[in-house]
Design a protein around this motif. Structure first.
Motif, mmCIF file in Angstrom:
data_model
loop_
_atom_site.group_PDB
_atom_site.id
_atom_site.type_symbol
_atom_site.label_atom_id
_atom_site.label_comp_id
_atom_site.label_asym_id
_atom_site.label_seq_id
_atom_site.Cartn_x
_atom_site.Cartn_y
_atom_site.Cartn_z
ATOM 1 N N ASN A 236 -6.233 0.561 -2.756
ATOM 2 C CA ASN A 236 -5.893 -0.504 -3.700
ATOM 3 C C ASN A 236 -6.663 -1.795 -3.385
ATOM 4 O O ASN A 236 -6.562 -2.321 -2.278
ATOM 5 C CB ASN A 236 -4.380 -0.755 -3.641
ATOM 6 C CG ASN A 236 -3.930 -1.794 -4.649
ATOM 7 O OD1 ASN A 236 -4.693 -2.175 -5.531
ATOM 8 N ND2 ASN A 236 -2.710 -2.250 -4.519
ATOM 9 N N TRP B 233 3.975 1.487 -1.020
ATOM 10 C CA TRP B 233 4.688 1.517 -2.299
ATOM 11 C C TRP B 233 3.821 2.155 -3.395
ATOM 12 O O TRP B 233 4.308 2.885 -4.250
ATOM 13 C CB TRP B 233 5.058 0.072 -2.665
ATOM 14 C CG TRP B 233 5.827 -0.082 -3.940
ATOM 15 C CD1 TRP B 233 6.821 0.714 -4.417
ATOM 16 C CD2 TRP B 233 5.647 -1.127 -4.907
ATOM 17 N NE1 TRP B 233 7.278 0.237 -5.619
ATOM 18 C CE2 TRP B 233 6.589 -0.898 -5.949
ATOM 19 C CE3 TRP B 233 4.814 -2.239 -4.985
ATOM 20 C CZ2 TRP B 233 6.694 -1.728 -7.058
ATOM 21 C CZ3 TRP B 233 4.931 -3.073 -6.083
ATOM 22 C CH2 TRP B 233 5.865 -2.808 -7.104
ATOM 23 N N GLN B 234 2.503 1.896 -3.333
ATOM 24 C CA GLN B 234 1.617 2.392 -4.390
ATOM 25 C C GLN B 234 1.013 3.764 -4.097
ATOM 26 O O GLN B 234 0.739 4.524 -5.010
ATOM 27 C CB GLN B 234 0.508 1.370 -4.638
ATOM 28 C CG GLN B 234 1.060 0.073 -5.233
ATOM 29 C CD GLN B 234 -0.040 -0.828 -5.754
ATOM 30 O OE1 GLN B 234 -1.130 -0.842 -5.199
ATOM 31 N NE2 GLN B 234 0.246 -1.577 -6.804
ATOM 32 N N THR B 235 0.759 4.043 -2.807
ATOM 33 C CA THR B 235 0.096 5.323 -2.475
ATOM 34 C C THR B 235 1.026 6.321 -1.784
ATOM 35 O O THR B 235 0.720 7.510 -1.726
ATOM 36 C CB THR B 235 -1.131 5.079 -1.562
ATOM 37 O OG1 THR B 235 -0.662 4.525 -0.314
ATOM 38 C CG2 THR B 235 -2.123 4.130 -2.191
ATOM 39 N N ASN C 260 0.831 -1.206 0.000
ATOM 40 C CA ASN C 260 0.000 0.000 0.000
ATOM 41 C C ASN C 260 0.869 1.261 0.000
ATOM 42 O O ASN C 260 0.614 2.208 -0.744
ATOM 43 C CB ASN C 260 -0.922 -0.018 1.225
ATOM 44 C CG ASN C 260 -1.884 1.145 1.233
ATOM 45 O OD1 ASN C 260 -2.608 1.372 0.267
ATOM 46 N ND2 ASN C 260 -1.890 1.905 2.315
#
Length: 288
Positions: free
Chosen positions: A91, A79-81, A77
């Motif tokens: 996600n 890493w992506q947000t 999470n």
């Protein structure tokens, strides 16, 4: 157990749940869950019996796997947000991982097989703590993630748990195993409530804790281990056994009693899905 050590462990367990409930950062929530697990392990292990050691090992392994999954999902999470906030987990893959990890921690079906064994290997007071207090922190995390959760996943988990808890508890003679399957069933109802309404989830959880605590205290007073013991306890304490019987029926969800209220309200919310509500009701009947 040394009273000072017991006080330390209970304080640690309480504090860790409060840390998880009040945190907005995934690492802090994970830390609270880990502390919670570590503080209950010596309490389960206390009887120094092979059965207690087995229960402790199973509990430790399952909770560790779930905690590792939570850490993995939260890292994904971040890493992506780029955020550690619990309220910000948009996600779907991360959310699915987290839901499964928390379901494993709660002992929801189909990840429930460890739960009856752990409860059977624990003493009644320890089984009470595992069935009530240890459920609060993971459920709080699910409630905080409420806006991003997949409703279909929650409903499916809830329905499977209600069915498994109701039907598998039928052929049990050990009271702790019956209580374990009752808890799995109630957790199922909680998941369905969570997919509908947060206030309803809080009410269901509060009533579940009250009824389970009452029943466990009755069992502790009469030192009941099996269904046969309940029959032999009747002549010595008829009033207490009457209360136990009423509490059991309340846990099953018999209409005039308290346990019927959350089920009735969940059914009212489920009017848009008649097939699901019928299945849920049929699942709760065998537990009576």
């Amino acid at each position: 157990m040394n009273p000072l050590l017991l006080a330390l462990l209970i304080t640690s367990s309480t504090t860790s749940t409060i840390i998880t409930m009040s945190s907005n950062h995934w690492l802090l929530a994970w830390l609270g869950l880990e502390l919670n697990t570590l503080s209950i392990l010596p309490i389960i292990m206390k009887p120094a019996h092979p059965r207690a050691t087995e229960a402790t090992t199973k509990y430790f392994l399952i909770q560790t796997i779930a905690a590792a999954l939570i850490l993995c999902a939260t890292t994904l999470n971040v890493w992506q947000t780029g955020q550690w906030a619990i309220l910000h987990t948009p996600n779907p893959i991360t959310t699915l991982f987290l839901t499964m990890a928390i379901a494993l921690k709660l002992g929801l079906a189909p990840m429930h097989l460890w739960y009856p064994d752990v409860l059977q290997g624990s003493t009644l007071p320890t089984a009470l703590i595992i069935s009530t207090w240890q459920k609060i922190a993971p459920l709080t995390l699910l409630m905080m993630m409420h806006n991003h959760l997949n409703t279909s996943t929650l409903t499916a988990l809830g329905l499977i748990s209600a069915l498994v808890g109701g039907w598998t508890g039928l052929n049990q003679t050990q009271v702790r195993k019956i209580m374990a399957f009752s808890t799995i069933s109630h957790m199922g109802w909680l998941m369905v409530a969570l997919s509908l309404n947060q206030e309803l989830t809080t009410l269901t959880m509060t009533l579940y804790i009250m009824m389970t605590t009452t029943l466990f205290f009755s069992l502790m007073t009469t030192t009941t281990k099996t269904i046969t013991d309940m029959g032999t306890a009747w002549p010595s304490s008829p009033t207490l056994m009457t209360m136990t019987m009423l509490t059991l029926m309340s846990l099953g969800g018999l209409p005039p009693l308290t346990g019927f209220l959350p089920k009735w309200l969940i059914m009212k919310e489920l009017t848009h899905a008649p097939a699901l509500s019928t299945l849920m009701l049929l699942a709760s009947l065998p537990s009576l």
